[in-house]
Structures are given as structure tokens and as C-alpha cells.
Design an enzyme around this catalytic site. Structure first.
Site, PDB file in Angstrom:
ATOM      1  N   THR A  26       0.823  -1.194   0.000  1.00  0.00           N
ATOM      2  CA  THR A  26       0.000   0.000   0.000  1.00  0.00           C
ATOM      3  C   THR A  26       0.863   1.251   0.000  1.00  0.00           C
ATOM      4  O   THR A  26       2.022   1.218   0.410  1.00  0.00           O
ATOM      5  CB  THR A  26      -0.966   0.028   1.204  1.00  0.00           C
ATOM      6  N   CYS A  27       0.290   2.325  -0.491  1.00  0.00           N
ATOM      7  CA  CYS A  27       0.874   3.660  -0.398  1.00  0.00           C
ATOM      8  C   CYS A  27      -0.284   4.590  -0.056  1.00  0.00           C
ATOM      9  O   CYS A  27      -1.310   4.113   0.431  1.00  0.00           O
ATOM     10  CB  CYS A  27       1.579   4.052  -1.696  1.00  0.00           C
ATOM     11  N   GLN A  28      -0.170   5.855  -0.303  1.00  0.00           N
ATOM     12  CA  GLN A  28      -1.253   6.760   0.075  1.00  0.00           C
ATOM     13  C   GLN A  28      -2.467   6.623  -0.842  1.00  0.00           C
ATOM     14  O   GLN A  28      -3.586   6.517  -0.385  1.00  0.00           O
ATOM     15  CB  GLN A  28      -0.767   8.215   0.097  1.00  0.00           C
ATOM     16  N   GLY A  43      -2.310   4.658  -4.104  1.00  0.00           N
ATOM     17  CA  GLY A  43      -2.214   3.592  -5.094  1.00  0.00           C
ATOM     18  C   GLY A  43      -1.341   3.938  -6.288  1.00  0.00           C
ATOM     19  O   GLY A  43      -1.291   3.196  -7.255  1.00  0.00           O
ATOM     20  N   MET A  59      -4.089   3.860   1.162  1.00  0.00           N
ATOM     21  CA  MET A  59      -4.600   4.246   2.472  1.00  0.00           C
ATOM     22  C   MET A  59      -5.822   5.145   2.366  1.00  0.00           C
ATOM     23  O   MET A  59      -6.659   5.152   3.263  1.00  0.00           O
ATOM     24  CB  MET A  59      -3.499   4.952   3.284  1.00  0.00           C
TER      25      MET A  59
END
Length: 144
Positions: free
Chosen positions: A99-101, A103, A128
Site C-alpha cells: 500500500t501507499c497513500q 495507489g 490508504m
């Protein structure tokens, strides 16, 4: 055929824009068919975490992580992933959720994990942002 050439000549920018959109759509379609990781929703991620003991790898920066992250996630910033792959070596056969902020950064990490031999790599769709919109729990503990 004459009328088509006339149309193209009269509307060159429109035709070029249309061609660009077609090329981008085809690229996206082909990339989606060839990718070796799966894109999952936050609810699917929760099921993987609970049922298959999936590990969450968060590739955001520490300042983003500090604002809130998935409980039990491991912080490895995207720029550090290459040199920290050894920390994940024991997890090659376990499901890994990246995951990142939003995608945007996570697909690069997914590709790198696949290249490194990880078998079950998943991308959290919209990162996220989607996790928080689904009202799933986040914590603000220090990085791990």
C-alpha cells in the site's frame, strides 16, 4: 476517403487527442492483462490479513506513515525497498499486501517484489485513502 482526409485536416488537434486517448487505453488494458499481482479492495485485504495472515508493506514516507497506518504494517519507503528486500525474505510464500497513500507508488513496489520471487503479491486499490474511506482501523505507532 476524401472526406476523412478533409475531416482530419480540418480537425487535426481533435484527431490527435482521440489517437492519444486510444493509445493510453490500449496501454492500460495490456498492462492490466500482463501484471502478475492482484489488485484488491480494502475489504479483500482485511480477509487476507485475517484468514491468510497476510503481511502489509507500506511504501509511503515516514511522515505519511506517522499520520496513520494499517495495524501491523511494515514501513519500507519505496526508495528503500531494494536494499531492504532481505527483511522480507522469509515472507516469499506469504501473501504480501502493498500500500501507499493513493495507489500510485505501490505498483512499482509490487513489480519489484514479483521480480524478487515473491509469490502472492497484492496491491491495495487506492491505498490508504480507500482504507480510511472504508472506516477501517489505523494506528499511529512508530515505524517498524
Amino acid at each position: 476517403m476524401e472526406r476523412l482526409l478533409e475531416f482530419i485536416g480540418n480537425h487535426l488537434y481533435l484527431v490527435l487527442a482521440f489517437a492519444a486517448v486510444v493509445v493510453l487505453l490500449l496501454r492500460d488494458l495490456i498492462e492490466g492483462l500482463l501484471r502478475k499481482y492482484q489488485v484488491i479492495t480494502p475489504m479483500e485485504a482485511v480477509m487476507l490479513i485475517n484468514q491468510d495472515d497476510a503481511v502489509v508493506v507500506d511504501v509511503r514516507q515516514p511522515n505519511e506513515w506517522a499520520k496513520g497506518h494499517i495495524v501491523g504494517a511494515k514501513l519500507i519507503a519505496l526508495e528503500e525497498l531494494e536494499k531492504r528486500l532481505s527483511e522480507l525474505e522469509d515472507l516469499k510464500s506469504k501473501p504480501i499486501i502493498v500500500t501507499c497513500q493513493s495507489g500510485i507508488r505501490a505498483p512499482a513496489a509490487c513489480k519489484r517484489l514479483i521480480q524478487a520471487g515473491f509469490e502472492k503479491v497484492y496491491l491495495l486499490k487506492n491505498g490508504m485513502t480507500a482504507w480510511e474511506e472504508a472506516n477501517l482501523p489505523v494506528t499511529k505507532s512508530k515505524s517498524t
